[in-house]
Design an enzyme around this catalytic site. Structure first.
Site, PDB file in Angstrom:
ATOM      1  N   PHE A  48       0.826  -1.094  -0.095  1.00 45.87           N
ATOM      2  CA  PHE A  48       0.044   0.008  -0.078  1.00 45.87           C
ATOM      3  C   PHE A  48       0.898   1.218   0.129  1.00 45.87           C
ATOM      4  O   PHE A  48       0.939   2.057  -1.010  1.00 45.87           O
ATOM      5  CB  PHE A  48      -1.014   0.001   1.299  1.00 45.87           C
ATOM      6  CG  PHE A  48      -1.536   1.351   1.773  1.00 45.87           C
ATOM      7  CD1 PHE A  48      -2.193   1.970   0.805  1.00 45.87           C
ATOM      8  CD2 PHE A  48      -1.706   1.440   3.171  1.00 45.87           C
ATOM      9  CE1 PHE A  48      -2.612   3.238   1.208  1.00 45.87           C
ATOM     10  CE2 PHE A  48      -2.196   3.017   3.520  1.00 45.87           C
ATOM     11  CZ  PHE A  48      -2.614   3.731   2.497  1.00 45.87           C
ATOM     12  N   ILE A  49       1.521   1.648   1.094  1.00 50.38           N
ATOM     13  CA  ILE A  49       2.304   2.806   1.033  1.00 50.38           C
ATOM     14  C   ILE A  49       3.541   2.650   0.249  1.00 50.38           C
ATOM     15  O   ILE A  49       4.027   3.736  -0.328  1.00 50.38           O
ATOM     16  CB  ILE A  49       2.941   2.956   2.599  1.00 50.38           C
ATOM     17  CG1 ILE A  49       1.516   3.247   3.489  1.00 50.38           C
ATOM     18  CG2 ILE A  49       3.632   4.509   2.575  1.00 50.38           C
ATOM     19  CD1 ILE A  49       1.769   2.981   5.115  1.00 50.38           C
ATOM     20  N   GLY A  66       1.781  -7.504  -0.816  1.00 45.82           N
ATOM     21  CA  GLY A  66       1.802  -6.410  -1.975  1.00 45.82           C
ATOM     22  C   GLY A  66       1.102  -6.996  -3.183  1.00 45.82           C
ATOM     23  O   GLY A  66       0.902  -8.401  -3.277  1.00 45.82           O
ATOM     24  N   ASP A  73      12.957 -12.196  -0.778  1.00 47.28           N
ATOM     25  CA  ASP A  73      12.314 -12.168   0.570  1.00 47.28           C
ATOM     26  C   ASP A  73      13.659 -11.609   1.413  1.00 47.28           C
ATOM     27  O   ASP A  73      14.601 -12.013   1.241  1.00 47.28           O
ATOM     28  CB  ASP A  73      11.788 -13.583   0.723  1.00 47.28           C
ATOM     29  CG  ASP A  73      11.001 -13.735   1.998  1.00 47.28           C
ATOM     30  OD1 ASP A  73      11.459 -12.889   3.025  1.00 47.28           O
ATOM     31  OD2 ASP A  73      10.043 -14.626   2.252  1.00 47.28           O
ATOM     32  N   ALA A 128       9.132  -3.175   3.907  1.00 51.73           N
ATOM     33  CA  ALA A 128       8.804  -4.477   4.186  1.00 51.73           C
ATOM     34  C   ALA A 128       8.428  -4.860   5.567  1.00 51.73           C
ATOM     35  O   ALA A 128       9.413  -4.764   6.325  1.00 51.73           O
ATOM     36  CB  ALA A 128       9.644  -5.336   3.250  1.00 51.73           C
ATOM     37  N   TYR A 166       3.997  -6.385  17.629  1.00 54.03           N
ATOM     38  CA  TYR A 166       4.060  -5.570  16.510  1.00 54.03           C
ATOM     39  C   TYR A 166       4.860  -4.149  16.961  1.00 54.03           C
ATOM     40  O   TYR A 166       5.775  -3.894  16.217  1.00 54.03           O
ATOM     41  CB  TYR A 166       2.870  -5.007  15.996  1.00 54.03           C
ATOM     42  CG  TYR A 166       2.841  -3.960  14.786  1.00 54.03           C
ATOM     43  CD1 TYR A 166       3.575  -4.489  13.391  1.00 54.03           C
ATOM     44  CD2 TYR A 166       2.521  -2.669  14.805  1.00 54.03           C
ATOM     45  CE1 TYR A 166       3.986  -3.350  12.657  1.00 54.03           C
ATOM     46  CE2 TYR A 166       2.721  -1.585  14.017  1.00 54.03           C
ATOM     47  CZ  TYR A 166       3.461  -2.371  12.692  1.00 54.03           C
ATOM     48  OH  TYR A 166       3.359  -1.089  11.869  1.00 54.03           O
ATOM     49  N   LYS A 171       8.767  -3.156  15.884  1.00 53.86           N
ATOM     50  CA  LYS A 171       9.344  -1.711  15.344  1.00 53.86           C
ATOM     51  C   LYS A 171      10.285  -1.174  16.037  1.00 53.86           C
ATOM     52  O   LYS A 171      11.124  -0.495  15.448  1.00 53.86           O
ATOM     53  CB  LYS A 171       8.233  -1.084  14.885  1.00 53.86           C
ATOM     54  CG  LYS A 171       7.170  -1.622  13.792  1.00 53.86           C
ATOM     55  CD  LYS A 171       7.951  -1.388  12.449  1.00 53.86           C
ATOM     56  CE  LYS A 171       6.921  -1.920  11.210  1.00 53.86           C
ATOM     57  NZ  LYS A 171       7.570  -1.408  10.135  1.00 53.86           N
ATOM     58  N   ASN A 228      -2.130   6.392  11.760  1.00 57.88           N
ATOM     59  CA  ASN A 228      -2.844   5.459  10.769  1.00 57.88           C
ATOM     60  C   ASN A 228      -2.634   6.095   9.449  1.00 57.88           C
ATOM     61  O   ASN A 228      -3.222   7.169   9.221  1.00 57.88           O
ATOM     62  CB  ASN A 228      -4.192   5.126  11.263  1.00 57.88           C
ATOM     63  CG  ASN A 228      -4.392   4.477  12.500  1.00 57.88           C
ATOM     64  OD1 ASN A 228      -3.844   3.298  12.504  1.00 57.88           O
ATOM     65  ND2 ASN A 228      -5.089   4.985  13.443  1.00 57.88           N
ATOM     66  N   ILE A 255     -11.051   0.748   7.576  1.00 59.82           N
ATOM     67  CA  ILE A 255     -11.760   1.158   6.278  1.00 59.82           C
ATOM     68  C   ILE A 255     -12.159  -0.232   5.415  1.00 59.82           C
ATOM     69  O   ILE A 255     -13.360  -0.427   5.019  1.00 59.82           O
ATOM     70  CB  ILE A 255     -11.194   2.170   5.387  1.00 59.82           C
ATOM     71  CG1 ILE A 255     -11.057   3.482   6.099  1.00 59.82           C
ATOM     72  CG2 ILE A 255     -11.914   2.454   4.257  1.00 59.82           C
ATOM     73  CD1 ILE A 255     -10.244   4.691   5.315  1.00 59.82           C
TER      74      ILE A 255
END
Ligand code: NAD
Length: 315
Positions: free
Chosen positions: A13-14, A38, A58, A79, A147, A151, A176, A187
């Site tokens: 997406f981003i 993706g 990968d 990724a 998560y 990060k 977000n 969404i």
């Protein structure tokens, strides 16, 4: 000479928006993605561009990764497995896809003498912050999801590689992010549920979770702006809107945009949507402002635009 930029996760997406922007800024772009989340269709517009190439690699395969990033000037590292909700059922996924993958990338960069990394981090590194809007120097950082922990570990690896091996980093802690090509999140979840049953909508938690949302186009522009206007060894910036919106209000916007009426909202209860969910989140964007950046979107119009794109009303 055009800069050669690697975008890991560039089919997502981003990442696909980052790839588009870098190409329009006259860079050569190599997307490195294993297509686990993706889609090639997000990159269709670039496949005939001689400055673009795609490598199905990968990040958990270090030898292939080392070859894939040779000769690069910088890496945009997106990724990851971005699904916060997975933690309780799979304790290894964020360790492997986020921490080990980032370590493999940093090693590949060190061996290839690639010195600049842009990393997409998250508000979840702050945990349940007692200061809202939360600034970049808030601490201690106590993530409450696996998560968020992964990060934060990635950030720590990146900053320590910078100091140990004379590299530079730009770390962006996102609120977000929403917009065209979104494949997950509130969404997509609400629209899928309403397509199955237009009479009622299940909302996780009490619907009062109140968070900041920003449109992907402004997120990408803010990243490019920060790149041009900061040059410390480690540059950390929050990216988000200057306000929040509740889960219930997002439901109302989606119902309106889908042209539905009399939809009953059913709440699963509790203050959080899932284990590890942070019910209130808004990031201070003063640091970006201090270098001259302003966001024009707020949470409501970021959401509305993203809903319209997801429904095919906008390109
Ligand atoms: P996404 O799932 O659309 O993109 C992630 C991409 O990474 C996918 O294309 C996937 O195929 C690829 N990928 C995953 N594991 C890989 C591996 N081992 N090797 C190669 N490629 C791999 O997610 P997104 O929403 O675009 O998120 C992009 C980044 O931004 C992620 O790092 C995410 O944690 C971060 N982020 C996103 C948000 C948000 O609101 N979407 C918020 C905060 C942070």
């Amino acid at each position: 000479m055009k800069k050669k930029i690697i975008v890991t996760g560039g089919a997502g997406f981003i990442g696909s928006h980052i790839a588009d922007k870098l190409l329009s800024n006259n860079c050569r772009v190599t997307v490195v993605d294993n297509l686990s989340g993706g889609r090639m269709e997000f990159l269709e517009q670039n496949t005939s561009n001689p400055d673009f190439e795609f490598k199905n690699v990968d990040l958990l395969e270090p030898a292939k990764l080392e070859t894939a990033i040779k000769g690069a000037d910088a890496v945009f590292h997106l990724a990851a497995n971005p699904d916060v909700r997975l933690g309780p059922e799979n304790t290894k996924v964020h360790l492997e896809q986020n921490i080990i993958a980032t370590y493999n990338l940093l090693e590949a960069m060190r061996k290839n003498n690639v010195r600049n990394i842009f990393f997409t981090s998250t508000s979840t590194v702050y945990g349940e912050a007692s200061v809202i809007p939360t600034p970049e120097d808030y601490g201690p950082l106590v993530p409450i999801s696996l998560y968020g922990a992964s990060k934060l570990a990635c950030e720590a690896l990146i900053t320590s590689y910078c100091h140990t091996f004379k590299m530079n980093s730009w770390i962006f802690r996102f609120a977000n992010i929403v917009g065209a090509r979104g494949t997950h999140g509130i969404i997509v979840d609400f629209i899928e549920k309403l397509r199955k049953n237009p009479q009622s909508l299940e909302i996780l938690g009490d619907g009062r979770q109140n968070k900041s949302y920003i449109h992907v186009s402004e997120c990408v522009d803010a990243i490019m702006y920060a790149w041009e206007h900061s040059n410390d060894m480690v540059n950390i910036f929050n990216i988000g809107s200057n306000d929040t919106i509740t889960a219930t209000r997002i439901g109302e916007i989606i119902v309106e945009e889908m042209g539905l009426h009399d939809v009953k909202f059913n709440y699963t209860g509790g203050t959080r949507g899932w284990v590890g969910d942070v019910p209130k989140m808004m990031l201070s964007i003063d640091k970006l402002r201090s270098i001259g950046w302003e966001f024009t979107y707020n949470s409501e119009n970021s959401i509305r635009d993203a809903v319209r794109s997801t429904l095919g009303k906008l390109q």
